[in-house]
Scaffold this motif. Sequence first.
Motif, short mmCIF file in Angstrom:
data_model
loop_
_atom_site.label_atom_id
_atom_site.label_comp_id
_atom_site.label_asym_id
_atom_site.label_seq_id
_atom_site.Cartn_x
_atom_site.Cartn_y
_atom_site.Cartn_z
N PHE A 263 0.81 -1.22 0.00
CA PHE A 263 0.00 0.00 0.00
C PHE A 263 0.84 1.27 0.00
O PHE A 263 0.46 2.30 -0.52
CB PHE A 263 -0.94 0.00 1.22
N PRO B 156 5.77 2.76 -4.38
CA PRO B 156 7.01 2.28 -4.99
C PRO B 156 8.27 2.89 -4.40
O PRO B 156 9.36 2.37 -4.63
CB PRO B 156 6.87 2.68 -6.46
N TYR C 75 -1.31 -3.50 -4.10
CA TYR C 75 -0.38 -2.57 -4.78
C TYR C 75 -1.13 -1.32 -5.18
O TYR C 75 -2.36 -1.32 -5.27
CB TYR C 75 0.25 -3.24 -6.02
N THR C 76 -0.36 -0.28 -5.40
CA THR C 76 -0.94 0.96 -5.92
C THR C 76 -0.62 1.06 -7.40
O THR C 76 0.24 0.34 -7.91
CB THR C 76 -0.32 2.18 -5.20
N ASN C 77 -1.28 1.98 -8.08
CA ASN C 77 -1.10 2.06 -9.53
C ASN C 77 0.23 2.65 -9.96
O ASN C 77 0.59 2.58 -11.12
CB ASN C 77 -2.24 2.85 -10.16
N HIS C 78 0.97 3.25 -9.02
CA HIS C 78 2.29 3.74 -9.44
C HIS C 78 3.42 2.77 -9.07
O HIS C 78 4.58 3.05 -9.31
CB HIS C 78 2.57 5.16 -8.95
N ALA C 79 3.06 1.61 -8.51
CA ALA C 79 4.05 0.55 -8.31
C ALA C 79 4.12 -0.31 -9.57
O ALA C 79 3.14 -0.42 -10.30
CB ALA C 79 3.68 -0.31 -7.11
N GLN C 80 5.29 -0.93 -9.79
CA GLN C 80 5.44 -1.82 -10.95
C GLN C 80 4.92 -3.21 -10.58
O GLN C 80 5.71 -4.12 -10.36
CB GLN C 80 6.90 -1.90 -11.39
N ALA C 81 3.62 -3.30 -10.48
CA ALA C 81 3.02 -4.58 -10.07
C ALA C 81 1.65 -4.67 -10.70
O ALA C 81 1.07 -3.66 -11.11
CB ALA C 81 2.92 -4.65 -8.55
N ASP C 82 1.14 -5.86 -10.78
CA ASP C 82 -0.22 -6.03 -11.28
C ASP C 82 -0.85 -7.25 -10.62
O ASP C 82 -0.27 -7.85 -9.70
CB ASP C 82 -0.25 -6.12 -12.80
N GLN C 83 -2.02 -7.62 -11.08
CA GLN C 83 -2.77 -8.68 -10.44
C GLN C 83 -2.03 -10.03 -10.51
O GLN C 83 -2.20 -10.87 -9.64
CB GLN C 83 -4.17 -8.76 -11.08
N ASP D 25 -10.86 -4.18 -6.17
CA ASP D 25 -10.74 -2.75 -6.48
C ASP D 25 -11.36 -1.95 -5.33
O ASP D 25 -12.58 -1.93 -5.18
CB ASP D 25 -11.46 -2.50 -7.81
N HIS E 159 -8.50 3.63 -3.31
CA HIS E 159 -7.85 3.69 -4.62
C HIS E 159 -6.58 2.85 -4.70
O HIS E 159 -5.50 3.33 -5.01
CB HIS E 159 -7.53 5.14 -5.01
N TYR E 160 -6.70 1.59 -4.39
CA TYR E 160 -5.60 0.65 -4.62
C TYR E 160 -6.23 -0.70 -4.91
O TYR E 160 -7.45 -0.86 -4.80
CB TYR E 160 -4.67 0.60 -3.39
N GLN E 161 -5.40 -1.66 -5.31
CA GLN E 161 -5.92 -2.98 -5.64
C GLN E 161 -5.46 -4.01 -4.62
O GLN E 161 -4.27 -4.08 -4.29
CB GLN E 161 -5.51 -3.41 -7.04
N LYS F 278 -2.04 2.98 -15.45
CA LYS F 278 -0.60 2.87 -15.72
C LYS F 278 -0.17 3.86 -16.80
O LYS F 278 0.87 4.50 -16.69
CB LYS F 278 -0.23 1.45 -16.16
N VAL G 68 0.18 7.22 -15.26
CA VAL G 68 1.39 7.38 -14.43
C VAL G 68 2.60 7.67 -15.33
O VAL G 68 3.47 8.48 -14.99
CB VAL G 68 1.65 6.12 -13.58
#
Lengths: 460, 253
Positions: free
Chosen positions: A330, A333, A366-374, A399, A404-406, B50, B53
């Motif tokens: 949370f 990055p 993760y948040t949308n500015h981290a380099q991560a996904d589902q 969601d 506002h994070y996943q 993304k 960003v």
Amino acid sequence: MGYSCTIGHFTYRFADLKTVLAKASPLRSGDGLAGLLAESYEERVAAQTALADVPLTQFLNEAIIPYETDDVTRLIIDTHDAAALAPISHFTVGELRDWLLSDNADTDTLRALSPGLTPEMVAAVSKLMRNQELILVAKKIQVVTRFRNTVGLPGHLSVRLQPNHPTDDAKGIAASIIDGLLYGSGDAMIGINPATDSPATTARLLHMLDEVRERFAIPTQNCVLSHITTTLELINHQVPVDLIFQSIAGTQQANASFGVTLPLLQEAYEAGLSLNRGTLGNNLMYFETGQGSALSSGGHHGVDQQTYEVRAYAVARHYNPFLVNSVVGFIGPEYLFDGKQIIRAGLEDHFCGKLMGLPMGMDVCYTNHAQADQDDMDTLLTLLGVAGVNFIMGVPGADDIMLHYQSTSFHDALYLRRVLGLRPAPEFEEWLLRQRIIDNQGNRLSGGLQKQLYAALLPP
Amino acid sequence: MSEQKKTGLESDEWDALKAYTDARIALGKTGVSIPLRESLLFRLAHAHAKDAVYSRLNIARLEADLASTGLPMYSVHSQAENRDIYLQRPDLGRLLDELSTKRLQDINSAPADICLIVADGLSATAIHKNAGPVVTLLVEQVRKAGYSLAPIVLVEQGRVAITDAIGELLRPRLAIMLVGERPGLSSFDSMGAYITYAPQPGLTDERRNCLSNIREQGLTHIMAVNKLMYIIQSAFRLQLTGVALKDNGGLLE
């Protein structure tokens, strides 16, 4: 004592224990932000090698944050159980690692050892372990807690139903609760992050949750994650409070930035106990933590973020919590950059929390500015399931429309239960069966409680 | 149709509850998994976030959007060289690089009442969509109220606190930063506004006031400008911004 390691003709020297710990840490952006990283891959292994040779007793002699100025250090030292450590007190960190993986360290042994371990010892040994080793040892540890149901039994996976709404709208929240319950989530708790920390809103939501729980006799517990001072005020006004929430950290300074002190936590814990609302047990604190919180709220003092995180667990265990949740991805990055770092940190937090004796769960997120996904979340979720995590989050469709994070979804929880043969908390599972929400294979049924639930919660 | 030929997709009976929340409820399932349609919708929302960003500030386009204000504009860059550094080193996003410092030092105009700063933050897309109309409306109102304006500063790879570095050089009485907010799945184009009285290095965030979620479906441009004008006037009256203004003002959410 001196800390050094010679590789070839070069001797790496480390000024003190906290420097060895920091340089031995697997790479993560937050330690880079703090300027604490090893300067090369070789220096990291040198620090790990030096750390392996440190006797456990050294951790009792060299405080990484001064005893005089930090009440978390005082808590760690003053409550340390030397008798619990005695059987292995002659070990080095490296010997502790080998022993933890051996068959000599079984469930009962590890439970008895826990109060003898300081957070710095636990952080240190985790830095010498690979991901699979963090999983293997965590899997041996059982931490079972009780309030209105039983969480943490082997073979079970519980879910915190998180029905957040951006304006705390009662019907919006109720809609997400119904969705979650009908997908078999909510046994760890039904826990709302309120959009505002107003006592009136928090009270309104707590009354609503309590009515739902009473009306359908759901064997679970509720929580609205307001600041602990708000919760205390509400307890004094006879608002139905089950679990008492607070974010905590590993230093006095960082806790102060959260507006908490150890005496305040004690006061809230005692207030919660006085309500006597648990039917099966009295574990009632709910703590959230996460790597990076010390640096983001005041400074690092040369200590790496993972060691700080385990110090927060020393705070948590003092209050016999029902659940502890590391909100791992949370923070963003600048502390954990990508899926690899989030996954590593998640496994560390789960292992360290369990070894400290905590009922660890995790917000796999993760948040949308981290380099991560589902996909990264699927990996961490699966690994934590294998490691025996006590609970995860259940957010509609993963969601969270308020924070506002996943995170993880109700479907994700069903996936994990199915592939690993895990079941909900026994009392909650019995309720799901009785209400004909699921059958005894965990498959969802139609025509059970569904219509009653939404007719009652959402009158036309 | 035989069982094998069916997809196994099941909808949820409580579909009607979707009327009460934007949360992803009643998604249905196949086995225990999320149906493909919903899975793709989630991926699309994440892709938008993304892309936002990693979107880059289009300075030429922004200058054109703000041209009607008649104010001079200077574009500057933080010490975060690129997006990956920006994401990992928030400290660098709060500092001006050498060239930018010199550029602002060379401005030879008397300190003004208000300096407007526009920064990409975590979503240049949000700035492209919202900064033009908000700045244009705001400049109109500010002038009507009799305040003087400094040149507009456009910042690439900027964080909110770069306001203080700019404030030290241009010495406005008050700075307003418009900045792209961290994209959520439901909003990748949301802009924030931070108001700082007497900006100078060393200030912390509790010394600023903030408006969030400025976008067409959120806090509309006109509403945002009205709220900004209220904060500006309160700030000049009280000679401060931050927690104290919020407590005394009463009108802020």
